[in-house]
Enzyme design. Structure first.
Site, short mmCIF file in Angstrom:
data_model
loop_
_atom_site.label_atom_id
_atom_site.label_comp_id
_atom_site.label_asym_id
_atom_site.label_seq_id
_atom_site.Cartn_x
_atom_site.Cartn_y
_atom_site.Cartn_z
N GLY B 10 46.33 38.35 50.87
CA GLY B 10 46.36 39.16 52.08
C GLY B 10 46.36 40.64 51.75
O GLY B 10 47.17 41.11 50.96
N GLY B 12 46.40 43.09 54.30
CA GLY B 12 46.90 43.93 55.39
C GLY B 12 48.05 44.77 54.85
O GLY B 12 48.26 44.88 53.64
N ALA B 14 51.23 44.34 54.74
CA ALA B 14 52.24 43.64 53.95
C ALA B 14 51.73 43.36 52.55
O ALA B 14 52.42 43.62 51.55
CB ALA B 14 52.65 42.35 54.66
N ARG B 284 58.21 43.45 75.96
CA ARG B 284 56.98 42.76 76.35
C ARG B 284 57.21 41.44 77.05
O ARG B 284 56.46 41.08 77.97
CB ARG B 284 56.13 42.55 75.10
N HIS B 351 49.61 37.87 71.48
CA HIS B 351 49.52 39.09 70.69
C HIS B 351 50.14 38.98 69.30
O HIS B 351 49.60 39.50 68.34
CB HIS B 351 50.23 40.20 71.47
N ARG B 385 59.39 40.58 69.68
CA ARG B 385 59.28 41.79 68.86
C ARG B 385 59.17 43.03 69.74
O ARG B 385 58.46 43.01 70.75
CB ARG B 385 58.05 41.71 67.97
N SER B 390 56.38 46.16 64.08
CA SER B 390 55.72 45.25 63.15
C SER B 390 55.20 45.98 61.92
O SER B 390 55.40 45.53 60.79
CB SER B 390 54.56 44.53 63.81
C1 LIG Z 1 45.63 44.98 68.84
C2 LIG Z 1 46.93 45.06 68.12
C3 LIG Z 1 47.63 46.26 68.06
C4 LIG Z 1 48.84 46.35 67.38
N1 LIG Z 1 49.51 47.54 67.37
C5 LIG Z 1 50.67 47.62 66.69
C6 LIG Z 1 51.38 48.86 66.65
O1 LIG Z 1 50.97 49.86 67.20
N2 LIG Z 1 52.54 48.91 65.96
C7 LIG Z 1 53.05 47.82 65.32
O2 LIG Z 1 54.09 47.93 64.70
N3 LIG Z 1 52.38 46.64 65.33
C8 LIG Z 1 51.21 46.52 66.00
N4 LIG Z 1 50.54 45.32 66.01
C9 LIG Z 1 50.98 44.23 65.14
C10 LIG Z 1 50.55 44.50 63.70
O3 LIG Z 1 49.29 45.10 63.71
C11 LIG Z 1 50.46 43.25 62.85
O4 LIG Z 1 51.58 42.46 63.05
C12 LIG Z 1 50.40 43.62 61.38
O5 LIG Z 1 49.35 44.53 61.16
C13 LIG Z 1 50.24 42.42 60.49
O6 LIG Z 1 50.03 42.86 59.15
P1 LIG Z 1 49.98 41.83 57.96
O7 LIG Z 1 49.85 42.62 56.72
O8 LIG Z 1 51.11 40.89 58.06
O9 LIG Z 1 48.69 40.97 58.23
P2 LIG Z 1 47.08 41.37 58.45
O10 LIG Z 1 46.93 42.81 58.56
O11 LIG Z 1 46.66 40.49 59.51
O12 LIG Z 1 46.48 40.95 57.08
C14 LIG Z 1 46.32 39.62 56.69
C15 LIG Z 1 45.51 39.57 55.43
O13 LIG Z 1 45.49 38.25 54.94
C16 LIG Z 1 44.18 37.88 54.61
N5 LIG Z 1 44.11 36.44 54.75
C17 LIG Z 1 44.44 35.67 55.80
N6 LIG Z 1 44.24 34.39 55.52
C18 LIG Z 1 43.78 34.34 54.25
C19 LIG Z 1 43.37 33.29 53.39
N7 LIG Z 1 43.40 32.01 53.76
N8 LIG Z 1 42.95 33.62 52.15
C20 LIG Z 1 42.89 34.90 51.74
N9 LIG Z 1 43.27 35.93 52.53
C21 LIG Z 1 43.70 35.63 53.75
C22 LIG Z 1 43.31 38.66 55.56
O14 LIG Z 1 42.01 38.78 55.07
C23 LIG Z 1 44.05 39.98 55.59
O15 LIG Z 1 43.68 40.77 54.49
C24 LIG Z 1 49.35 45.22 66.73
C25 LIG Z 1 48.66 44.02 66.78
C26 LIG Z 1 47.47 43.92 67.49
C27 LIG Z 1 46.81 42.59 67.62
#
Ligand SMILES: Cc1cc2nc3c(=O)[nH]c(=O)nc-3n(C[C@H](O)[C@H](O)[C@H](O)COP(=O)(O)OP(=O)(O)OC[C@H]3O[C@@H](n4cnc5c(N)ncnc54)[C@H](O)[C@@H]3O)c2cc1C
Lengths: 253, 579
Positions: B10, B12, B14, B284, B351, B385, B390
């Site tokens: 991943g 993102g 995190a 929310r 969401h 949340r 997040s």
């Molecule tokens: C429209 C929207 C707006 C938002 N705005 C806010 C905000 O303003 N403030 C806030 O705090 N939160 C916000 N959130 C929530 C926040 O964006 C997310 O919770 C957060 O970005 C998640 O980050 P992450 O690193 O956990 O996962 P992600 O950013 O979703 O990253 C997941 C990663 O895992 C990889 N992956 C997934 N499955 C696999 C697999 N099987 N094999 C290999 N790689 C894989 C993907 O390719 C990606 O790179 C928002 C959410 C949405 C939907």
């Protein structure tokens, strides 16, 4: 262009390619129009049941998309001759038949999916990062004036879609020009108080092979940029910086 | 220091932060993501990131941030870890500013903050309306720097298929190259899953299409416990749409936007009416239920439809352009209307996933060697949340999971490289066989139709209002769909970028996780945060102040419970109408 009504069908012509080394060919599909429909929805329709306009069963069309709100940069392709994002290309605004081609200048993986890894390699070349001392707490970092922030933020909205490269006449097989998206990153980093500290190294790179000299000032990049980034002035600014820096260094010798 | 080899899945926020922390500790990382990491869903975050820095002199504090988060989450979160997150938040925001994130600034050049839901304070730092994108890019560039130094190797365009489990511990993964369809096993001393949210399980959501939860489901099927699956956040304001329900960020309300419907020919600001203390900035879960009530019970939806107005047209256009530009741009582009002039038409949409892989305070799952971070894990947000919490939790998780994975890997008696390669090859072969099966079944079920059916069912029965008989029927239906999923007709047989095959695999994983969500909801006979049952409208701490733990079995999830750590703040009744 005629107003659409619900029951209308329209035709999409797609330039297809089965693999990186395969020969491209065209296929046409008929899709049922719905209001608010974009190119992604049309492609999803085709994928559900891929049959060409002549009734021939086809392989599903392959393309990339993810966020569907013009911020991930995945779904860039050439739509009716113009490089843009498929998610924000609403069918009702497009001339029909709609023509889809893979984003130019990048190697095709399959159909509308291309390999844009060269973009990321060039980000590494221009060191589009600030070499922070570490991730442990070290205070708030530099203050930034509202003016600086407001000037730099538009440059920071680049979504790395590659449209600016696709539209640039200087990006081609015979040139190593890295393109507007990459140069713009250098401008952006150079404008941040701490990013400025590594300005010289970045300027060295953009003065070199594939850098500023490659720009022919066609200005297509700015015209196709989905985020309306002022790429022309961004590159001009980098040019000025590079020049000034070179003069300074020369004088300092 | 022993040289270890750690896999992060991943890219993102995190996953990127985890990677940076591991590289900073001098260990090697293999970073896997389905897409170039810059295209991860995190880029969608518009509104901002919370930190109680109190730069507005309002008396905000870390404790208040902590209290708002726990209270907003209806007391379902384990409190000590949430407190640590709130303590780390100011450092996280300052760190990312040092990385070059173009945060909005005050006239003096300090970080600017705005308001978000569930708090009275200006606590949300923001970079226009592209905060997530700015953060991802900044972290990605730090990772690229470590990549240039040889500490990080990226595998972009590879999808995790399964963990390799040997003697009960995670020893690596199998993954598939999404262009060449090559399936390979990768040994690792520790694995961190930062694979994000699950919106696609509900068919339409505010999430990116890649947020299928497929990876979390694969880990769950391999023995990782999945916690609080029933807690799925429905955001009150998103644009209706056929491909996606595009979010209109809470920051619109933070900057003064108002929600209303016409009543007797005049605007009725029902949130301000019902919740005078917080108004449009109620959390929310509260806002989404209020909108459901106005539309479905009172029949006051705009034009009789499933629509309410989200109005920023009274704000100064210059402020909109400075603080909400991205929102205005998205709305205008996809609806054709300018929100500076007319109110936006919105409705609630799935969401965020409060549930996720079960982890302890060091982000370790119950499977040794397997860690989880970000939206893929369940800590921090309890039953609901708060906005802008997040991004901070994702980065915080990376700061915990990275060092924890390093410590685990360095402490291993036997490196994964010393384990017989047969173990890895066996798992890879198993996964290759699954692919071959899908391509060769010649079934009749259209995967895309089945996907739509699943999404429609989940949206209808497992979102804002939940009823036990519907939930029961939903689970039966999901079990039946799972069976149909074994008879898919995948038309595409190509060995290159076969997205249909990939989708077919993900679909099965989604259905399995959908069952955990549904059964978790069915069993929890109370209302708490995002989980609301009219049959049990009250929170029931005596019966249900506990974390759900789902374990996979082929016959459906096996559910058990464990107590919540409420050692720091005594649970109290939650209401937002008065202070
Ligand atoms: C429209 C929207 C707006 C938002 N705005 C806010 C905000 O303003 N403030 C806030 O705090 N939160 C916000 N959130 C929530 C926040 O964006 C997310 O919770 C957060 O970005 C998640 O980050 P992450 O690193 O956990 O996962 P992600 O950013 O979703 O990253 C997941 C990663 O895992 C990889 N992956 C997934 N499955 C696999 C697999 N099987 N094999 C290999 N790689 C894989 C993907 O390719 C990606 O790179 C928002 C959410 C949405 C939907």
């Amino acid at each position: 262009m005629r107003e659409f009504v619900m029951s209308d069908n329209f035709t999409i012509k797609i330039r297809r390619q089965d693999g990186p080394d395969a020969k491209p060919y065209w296929q046409e599909f008929e899709v049922n129009f719905r209001p608010g429909m974009n190119v992604v929805i049309a492609l999803q329709d085709i994928r559900r049941d891929p049959v060409t306009i002549d009734g021939v069963k086809a392989d599903p069309v392959v393309w990339e998309c993810s966020c569907l709100e013009e911020v991930c940069g995945s779904c860039a392709m050439v739509i009716n001759g113009r490089a843009r994002q498929a998610c924000s290309a609403l069918i009702e605004d497009l001339d029909r038949p709609v023509t889809l081609e893979p984003l130019a200048k990048f190697p095709v993986v399959r159909d509308l999916m291309v390999d844009r890894s060269s973009l990321f390699e060039n980000f590494a070349r221009v060191r589009a990062w600030i070499p922070i001392d570490g991730t442990y707490p070290m205070g708030p970092g530099p203050q930034v004036s509202q003016e600086e922030q407001e000037a730099a933020y538009p440059l920071a909205r680049c979504i790395t879609c590659g449209c600016c490269l696709a539209a640039c006449p200087q990006v081609n097989n015979n040139s190593s020009f890295m393109g507007a998206a990459v140069l713009n990153q250098a401008t952006l980093l150079n404008s941040y108080p701490t990013g400025r500290m590594n300005r010289a190294a970045r300027l060295d790179v953009v003065r070199g092979d594939g850098g500023l000299a490659g720009c022919g000032n066609a200005q297509n990049c700015e015209r196709v940029c989905p985020k309306s980034i002022p790429l022309v002035s961004s590159i001009a600014r980098l040019n000025r910086e590079a020049l000034l820096d070179a003069v300074k260094r020369w004088l300092g010798k | 220091m022993k040289q270890a080899n750690i896999i992060v899945i991943g890219g993102g926020l995190a996953g990127l932060m985890t990677t940076i922390k591991i590289a900073e500790a001098g260990q090697k990382v293999q970073l896997f993501a389905m897409q170039p990491v810059r295209r991860s869903h995190s880029v969608c975050a518009q509104g901002g990131i919370n930190a109680a820095i109190n730069l507005k002199g309002e008396g905000d504090s870390i404790w208040t941030h902590f209290d708002d988060t726990v209270y907003g989450g209806d007391f379902l979160a384990n409190q000590p870890l949430v407190k640590r997150m709130c303590e780390a938040a100011p450092d996280i925001v300052e760190l990312t500013a040092r990385m070059g994130v173009m945060y909005n600034r005050t006239p003096e050049g300090n970080l600017d903050f705005r308001r978000f839901g569930g708090t009275k304070f200006h606590r949300t730092a923001f970079a226009g309306t592209t905060t997530g994108q700015q953060l991802v890019y900044a972290l990605d560039e730090q990772v690229r720097r470590h990549e240039a130094e040889g500490l990080v190797t990226k595998f972009e365009g590879w999808e995790l298929l399964s963990p390799v489990i040997h003697n009960g511990a995670c020893r690596g993964i199998t993954a598939m190259n999404l262009n060449t369809m090559e399936v390979r096993a990768f040994p690792a001393d520790a694995v961190v899953a930062a694979t994000g949210g699950i919106g696609a399980i509900f068919g339409l959501s505010t999430n990116s299409l890649v947020n299928t939860g497929s990876a979390a489901s694969a880990l769950y099927q391999a023995g990782a416990v999945y916690a609080n699956p029933e807690f799925v956040q429905v955001h009150p304001t998103a644009m209706p749409g056929e491909d996606k329900l595009r979010l209109i960020s809470e920051s619109a309300r933070g900057e003064g936007g108002r929600v209303w419907v016409p009543r007797d020919g005049r605007p009725w600001y029902f949130l301000e009416d019902w919740y005078p203390a917080y108004g449009n900035l109620v959390p929310r879960d509260i806002a989404s239920r209020a909108i459901f009530k106005v539309v479905h019970e009172l029949g006051l939806g705009v034009d009789g439809g499933e629509v309410v107005y989200m109005d920023i047209s009274h704000l100064n256009p210059r402020d909109i352009d400075r603080n909400l530009y991205g929102i205005a741009e998205i709305y205008e582009r996809f609806s054709g209307d300018d929100p500076r002039k007319v109110p936006m038409r919105v409705f609630p949409a799935v969401h965020y996933n409060m549930g996720g892989l079960w982890v302890d305070d060091s982000m370790a799952t119950n499977v040794p060697g397997l860690f989880a971070a970000g939206e893929a894990e369940y800590q921090h947000h309890g039953a609901n949340r708060l906005g802008a919490n997040s991004l901070v939790s994702c980065i915080f998780d990376g700061m915990v999971a990275g060092p924890a994975a390093v410590a685990y890997a360095e402490g291993l008696q036997k490196r994964s490289g010393e384990i017989s390669s047969g173990i890895f090859e066996a798992e890879a072969n198993l996964q290759r066989d699954i692919n071959a099966d899908i391509l060769n079944t010649g079934g009749t079920e259209n995967p895309f139709d089945l996907f739509r059916e699943m999404g429609d069912l989940m949206r209808k029965n497992v979102t804002v209002i939940r009823k036990n008989d519907d939930l029961k029927k939903t689970d039966e239906k999901l079990a039946e769909m799972l069976e149909r999923c074994g008879r898919l007709n995948v038309v595409d047989k190509s060995p290159v970028a076969n997205t249909s095959l990939v989708f077919a695999r993900e679909l099965k994983n989604m259905l399995i996780l959908a069952r955990a969500i549904t059964v978790g909801a069915l069993m929890r006979d109370e209302s708490r945060g995002a989980h609301y049952k009219p049959e049990y409208p009250m929170r029931d701490d005596a019966g249900w102040l506990k974390t759900t733990r789902a374990s996979f079995t082929p016959d459906g999830p096996e559910i058990s419970y464990e107590p919540v750590d409420v050692s720091l703040i005594v649970p109290r009744e939650r209401h937002y109408d008065v202070d």
